[in-house]
Design an enzyme around this catalytic site. Structure first.
Site, PDB file in Angstrom:
ATOM      1  N   ARG A  66       0.875  -1.135   0.013  1.00  0.00           N
ATOM      2  CA  ARG A  66       0.045   0.009   0.015  1.00  0.00           C
ATOM      3  C   ARG A  66       1.042   1.365  -0.090  1.00  0.00           C
ATOM      4  O   ARG A  66       0.722   2.147  -0.589  1.00  0.00           O
ATOM      5  CB  ARG A  66      -0.828   0.207   1.298  1.00  0.00           C
ATOM      6  CG  ARG A  66      -1.871   1.126   1.285  1.00  0.00           C
ATOM      7  CD  ARG A  66      -2.916   0.933   2.246  1.00  0.00           C
ATOM      8  NE  ARG A  66      -3.920   1.861   2.550  1.00  0.00           N
ATOM      9  CZ  ARG A  66      -4.139   2.952   3.430  1.00  0.00           C
ATOM     10  NH1 ARG A  66      -2.939   3.043   4.200  1.00  0.00           N
ATOM     11  NH2 ARG A  66      -5.026   3.671   3.519  1.00  0.00           N
ATOM     12  N   HIS A  70       0.537   4.400  -2.726  1.00  0.00           N
ATOM     13  CA  HIS A  70      -0.012   5.646  -2.191  1.00  0.00           C
ATOM     14  C   HIS A  70       1.204   6.625  -2.262  1.00  0.00           C
ATOM     15  O   HIS A  70       0.839   7.792  -2.580  1.00  0.00           O
ATOM     16  CB  HIS A  70      -0.282   5.624  -0.750  1.00  0.00           C
ATOM     17  CG  HIS A  70      -1.569   5.228  -0.589  1.00  0.00           C
ATOM     18  ND1 HIS A  70      -2.122   5.566   0.564  1.00  0.00           N
ATOM     19  CD2 HIS A  70      -2.515   4.336  -1.125  1.00  0.00           C
ATOM     20  CE1 HIS A  70      -3.493   5.135   0.606  1.00  0.00           C
ATOM     21  NE2 HIS A  70      -3.564   4.334  -0.486  1.00  0.00           N
ATOM     22  N   ASN A  98      -3.935   8.335   4.301  1.00  0.00           N
ATOM     23  CA  ASN A  98      -2.942   7.705   5.030  1.00  0.00           C
ATOM     24  C   ASN A  98      -2.864   8.039   6.492  1.00  0.00           C
ATOM     25  O   ASN A  98      -2.242   7.225   7.120  1.00  0.00           O
ATOM     26  CB  ASN A  98      -1.332   8.609   4.540  1.00  0.00           C
ATOM     27  CG  ASN A  98      -1.370   8.414   3.130  1.00  0.00           C
ATOM     28  OD1 ASN A  98      -1.287   7.084   2.575  1.00  0.00           O
ATOM     29  ND2 ASN A  98      -0.573   9.508   2.486  1.00  0.00           N
ATOM     30  N   HIS A 197      -5.923  -6.306  -2.646  1.00  0.00           N
ATOM     31  CA  HIS A 197      -6.877  -6.526  -1.459  1.00  0.00           C
ATOM     32  C   HIS A 197      -7.130  -8.094  -1.268  1.00  0.00           C
ATOM     33  O   HIS A 197      -7.884  -8.106  -0.309  1.00  0.00           O
ATOM     34  CB  HIS A 197      -7.908  -5.788  -1.939  1.00  0.00           C
ATOM     35  CG  HIS A 197      -7.967  -4.207  -1.695  1.00  0.00           C
ATOM     36  ND1 HIS A 197      -8.886  -3.288  -1.669  1.00  0.00           N
ATOM     37  CD2 HIS A 197      -6.716  -3.581  -1.315  1.00  0.00           C
ATOM     38  CE1 HIS A 197      -8.168  -2.166  -1.858  1.00  0.00           C
ATOM     39  NE2 HIS A 197      -7.149  -2.267  -1.247  1.00  0.00           N
TER      40      HIS A 197
END
Length: 331
Positions: A66, A70, A98, A197
Site C-alpha cells: 500500500r 500511495h 494515510n 486487496h
C-alpha cells in the site's frame, strides 16, 4: 530461518519462472540491473528485512504494498510519502488516505539503514518501496517480477496531491477509474491492482457507510451480501470503533490469491471501491470474472500492472536526490 533462506534462494532464480517474471521491456531509464555494480547486495538486503517483518506480522506485506501504491499516485514513484513534516515539507502521512492507516515506515527505515552501511548514498527510498512491494507479493504466495530500478527521491511532498489523487473507499467506479487514468493506468490495471486487496485489513471508518448509510438515506448498501453485512456490523458499529479492523478477503486474508475476485462475484467485497468493480461497469465485471476463473492470468496481469505503476513519473538522472534518511531530505 530455513524458510527465510529458501525464500531468498527462490527469488534469486526469478528467470526460471514464467515469462512475466522476466520481461525485458520497462520503458524510460529504469533498469532491473541498475545496482548490479554499485550495490549488488541491494535486492538481498531488501528481501531479507521484508521477510523478517512479514514473519513477525503477516499484515505487513499488505502495508508495504500500500505504501508503494500511495507513493506512486502522488508526484510519481519518488518516495515523497516517506517524508516527515519539517521546514517547508508538509508530510503526505497526514492526508486523509494515510492518516492513522499508512504503516510500515519502520521497516523501510531498517532497510535503508542496512543499505547505507553497505552502499552509502546509492539506493533510493523510492526503489526500496518498489522492491519491498514485489517481495511482499512473493512472501504471501503471489507473483514475482523483475523490478526496474534507478528511481531517485523527491525533495518535496504534496499533501494536496495525496488527498486528491488517491482513490477513496467510497468513490464511485468512474471517479476511481479517472484517478487511475490520470496516472496513465487503464481499467485492466485498476482491476488487477485492486486484487492486492486479497491480503490485508481495512478500518471500520472505510466501510461503515456501506453498512448503515450508503446513499445518505439511512439505509445500507443492498448489494452487500446480507450475512456478510451482519458479521461486519458486529465489528463496525454506527459510531465508535473507527480503527476496528476487518479482513479485505474473508476467504484467505493472509494469502495472495484470486479469492478476492470470487468474493466480489458473491457480493462480498469489503469496500465500496472493491464491489463497484463487479457491479458498476461491464468491462471491469468481465475482468473480475476472468481473474476469478484463472489465478495464473490474474498473477500475470498483476505483475505487468505493478511494473507499469512503478514507472509513473520517476525521477532519474540528476533529478531529485538519494536520501540518506528516507524521512527527510538531505541537508
Amino acid at each position: 530461518m530455513a524458510r527465510l533462506s529458501s525464500f531468498l534462494f527462490v527469488l534469486s532464480l526469478l528467470c526460471v519462472l514464467p515469462i512475466y517474471l522476466c520481461q525485458q521491456s520497462y520503458g524510460g531509464k529504469l533498469n532491473p540491473g541498475y545496482y548490479a555494480h554499485s550495490c549488488p547486495q541491494a535486492g538481498e538486503i531488501v528481501r531479507s528485512v521484508v521477510a523478517q517483518a512479514v514473519a513477525r506480522e503477516t499484515r505487513m506485506a499488505a502495508s508495504l504494498m500500500r505504501l508503494h501504491f500511495h507513493d506512486c499516485f502522488v508526484q510519481g514513484c519518488d518516495g515523497s510519502l516517506l517524508l516527515d513534516s519539517s521546514g517547508r515539507i508538509v508530510s503526505e502521512k497526514s492526508s486523509n488516505p494515510n492518516s492513522k492507516s499508512a504503516r510500515g515506515f519502520e521497516v523501510v527505515d531498517q532497510i535503508k539503514a542496512q543499505l547505507e552501511k553497505q552502499c552509502p548514498g546509492t539506493v533510493s527510498c523510492a526503489d526500496i518501496l518498489t522492491l519491498a512491494a514485489r517481495d511482499s507479493s512473493v512472501l504471501t504466495g503471489g507473483p514475482s517480477w523483475m523490478v526496474p530500478l534507478g528511481r531517485r527521491d523527491s525533495r518535496s511532498a504534496s499533501l494536496s496531491g495525496s488527498n486528491n489523487n488517491i482513490p477513496a473507499p467510497n468513490n464511485t467506479f468512474q471517479t476511481i477509474l479517472s484517478k487511475f487514468n490520470r496516472q496513465g493506468l487503464d481499467v485492466t490495471d485498476l482491476v488487477a491492482l485492486s486484487g492486492s486487496h486479497t491480503i490485508g485489513f481495512s478500518r471500520c471508518t472505510s466501510f461503515r457507510q456501506r453498512l448503515y448509510n450508503q446513499s445518505g438515506n439511512g439505509r445500507p448498501d443492498m448489494t452487500l451480501e446480507q450475512s456478510f453485512a451482519a458479521n461486519l456490523r458486529q465489528r463496525c458499529p454506527k459510531s465508535g470503533g473507527d480503527q476496528n479492523l476487518s479482513v479485505l478477503d474473508i476467504v484467505s486474508a493472509a494469502k495472495f490469491d484470486n479469492s478476492y475476485f470470487k468474493n466480489l462475484i458473491e457480493n462480498m467485497g469489503l469496500l465500496n471501491s472493491d464491489q463497484v468493480l463487479f457491479s458498476s461497469n461491464d468491462k471491469s465485471r468481465d475482468l473480475v470474472k476472468k481473474y476469478a476463473e484463472d489465478q495464473g492470468v490474474f498473477f500475470e496481469q498483476f505483475a505487468e500492472s505493478m511494473i507499469k505503476m512503478g514507472n509513473i513519473s520517476p525521477l532519474t538522472g540528476s533529478s531529485g536526490e538519494i536520501r540518506k534518511d528516507c524521512r527527510k531530505i538531505n541537508s
